[in-house]
Design an enzyme around this catalytic site. Structure first.
Site, PDB file in Angstrom:
ATOM      1  N   ASP A  59      -4.918  15.002   7.255  1.00  0.00           N
ATOM      2  CA  ASP A  59      -4.535  14.167   6.120  1.00  0.00           C
ATOM      3  C   ASP A  59      -3.078  13.778   6.351  1.00  0.00           C
ATOM      4  OD1 ASP A  59      -4.668  13.009   3.447  1.00  0.00           O
ATOM      5  OD2 ASP A  59      -3.431  14.688   2.783  1.00  0.00           O
ATOM      6  N   SER A  60      -2.582  12.870   5.511  1.00  0.00           N
ATOM      7  CA  SER A  60      -1.168  12.502   5.605  1.00  0.00           C
ATOM      8  C   SER A  60      -0.270  13.663   5.173  1.00  0.00           C
ATOM      9  CB  SER A  60      -0.887  11.298   4.709  1.00  0.00           C
ATOM     10  OG  SER A  60      -1.137  11.642   3.359  1.00  0.00           O
ATOM     11  N   CYS A 110      -8.747  12.323   4.445  1.00  0.00           N
ATOM     12  CA  CYS A 110      -7.815  11.359   3.866  1.00  0.00           C
ATOM     13  C   CYS A 110      -8.580  10.054   3.669  1.00  0.00           C
ATOM     14  CB  CYS A 110      -6.647  11.149   4.826  1.00  0.00           C
ATOM     15  SG  CYS A 110      -5.539   9.815   4.343  1.00  0.00           S
ATOM     16  N   GLU A 138       3.207  15.619  -3.244  1.00  0.00           N
ATOM     17  CA  GLU A 138       3.972  16.081  -2.080  1.00  0.00           C
ATOM     18  C   GLU A 138       5.268  16.783  -2.491  1.00  0.00           C
ATOM     19  OE1 GLU A 138       3.373  15.668   1.489  1.00  0.00           O
ATOM     20  OE2 GLU A 138       1.312  15.271   0.855  1.00  0.00           O
ATOM     21  N   CYS A 165      -8.735   9.807  -3.453  1.00  0.00           N
ATOM     22  CA  CYS A 165      -7.589  10.194  -2.622  1.00  0.00           C
ATOM     23  C   CYS A 165      -7.583  11.705  -2.684  1.00  0.00           C
ATOM     24  CB  CYS A 165      -6.285   9.629  -3.184  1.00  0.00           C
ATOM     25  SG  CYS A 165      -4.809  10.332  -2.408  1.00  0.00           S
ATOM     26  N   HIS A 177      -5.382  13.832  -2.440  1.00  0.00           N
ATOM     27  CA  HIS A 177      -4.287  14.453  -3.188  1.00  0.00           C
ATOM     28  C   HIS A 177      -4.613  14.585  -4.692  1.00  0.00           C
ATOM     29  CE1 HIS A 177      -1.801  13.474   0.329  1.00  0.00           C
ATOM     30  NE2 HIS A 177      -0.810  14.154  -0.196  1.00  0.00           N
TER      31      HIS A 177
HETATM   32  N1  DGL Z   1      -4.705  12.002   0.815  1.00  0.00           N
HETATM   33  C1  DGL Z   1      -4.548  10.623   1.219  1.00  0.00           C
HETATM   34  C2  DGL Z   1      -5.794   9.847   0.793  1.00  0.00           C
HETATM   35  O1  DGL Z   1      -6.817  10.452   0.557  1.00  0.00           O
HETATM   36  C3  DGL Z   1      -3.243  10.104   0.701  1.00  0.00           C
HETATM   37  C4  DGL Z   1      -2.729   8.964   1.476  1.00  0.00           C
HETATM   38  C5  DGL Z   1      -1.247   8.770   1.392  1.00  0.00           C
HETATM   39  O2  DGL Z   1      -0.533   9.447   2.114  1.00  0.00           O
HETATM   40  O3  DGL Z   1      -0.813   7.856   0.671  1.00  0.00           O
HETATM   41  O4  DGL Z   1      -5.798   8.647   0.738  1.00  0.00           O
END
Ligand code: DGL
Length: 261
Positions: free
Chosen positions: A3-4, A67, A146, A178, A180
């Site tokens: 993931d990011s 992600c 984050e 998402c 997150h």
């Molecule tokens: N967890 C990522 C997603 O599902 C977040 C992406 C981001 O870094 O903006 O899209």
């Protein structure tokens, strides 16, 4: 799995709980987060680079794109580029949403990249065409997670504003598109109304991985000993370990730095 940043930990939790015998290597690309505002071509390049690292350096047998933005940008490309199975989070999420909605009027929220890509609209057209889908981008949510700020007045104010169109549309279920966003579930629920069912793709993705592995030579036997978990971050590894442990749990006991060329 990658993931990011911290978002994929929602999928990691589901995977560890459902498949405790499997080894896990997690890449949180915190040095380059957020992916949401970036061009999809750039996110696709990151996804290919991380997948390559997982296969070459860690010899993984399967890759989970934990992600939505990366899956929206490049799941199909990843699936043709590598020899191991690659699983995304978008289709599993849509399947869960279709099971949960009673009125057939459902919402999905995600990053600007995910919503703008049309990936959810396409997945619904293919898997659940009877659904009426209302989409909204939620820029800013990922940054709150984050920072470890999952409950605050600021994030509540942002949620009230971003979710107002979905509340007005009277959706009965909302897909957190998402990875997150499950960390903001209470804030999101307060803003949209407690009667709206929140759906995360984490569990359904873990079930899909189990289906892929079950009964094949790829599955790891519990008799082979305890599973190992490796956590890699391209950003501040101290922070990754500290916040990651709070969000995921005790399995996240150390974090290893990675750098990109
Ligand atoms: N967890 C990522 C997603 O599902 C977040 C992406 C981001 O870094 O903006 O899209």
């Amino acid at each position: 799995m990658f993931d990011s940043g911290f978002g994929g930990l929602t999928v990691a939790r589901a995977l560890i709980d459902l498949l405790p015998a499997e080894h896990l290597v997690y890449v949180g690309d915190t040095g380059r987060y957020p992916y949401g505002p970036r061009p999809l071509t750039e996110v696709r390049h990151f996804a290919l680079q991380i997948t390559d690292l997982l296969i070459r350096q860690h010899d993984v047998k399967l890759v989970i794109v934990a992600c939505n933005t990366a899956a929206a940008a490049g799941l199909a490309d990843l699936q043709t580029a590598v020899d191991v199975p690659v699983v995304g989070v978008i289709e599993p999420g849509v399947r869960s949403l279709a099971k949960v909605t009673r009125t057939g009027r459902a919402g999905v929220i995600g990053t600007v990249g995910t919503i703008g890509s049309g990936a959810y609209q396409r997945a619904v057209a293919a898997l659940a065409p009877e659904l009426e889908l209302i989409c909204a981008a939620c820029p800013g949510f990922v940054e709150f997670v984050e920072r470890g700020e999952t409950r605050s007045e600021q994030v509540s104010i942002l949620a009230e504003r971003l979710l107002a169109p979905l509340r007005d549309a009277k959706v009965d279920a909302l897909l957190l598109g998402c990875t997150h966003y499950p960390f903001l579930a209470r804030t999101i629920s307060d803003a949209i109304g407690r009667e709206v069912v929140l759906v995360s793709s984490a569990d359904e993705t873990a079930f899909e991985v189990r289906e892929l592995l079950e009964g094949t030579a790829l599955a790891r036997s519990p008799a082979a000993g305890p599973a190992s978990h490796r956590w890699l971050s391209s950003g501040d590894v101290g922070w990754f370990r500290e916040l990651g442990r709070q969000l995921l749990g005790p399995e996240l006991d150390e974090a290893t730095p990675i750098t990109w060329p």
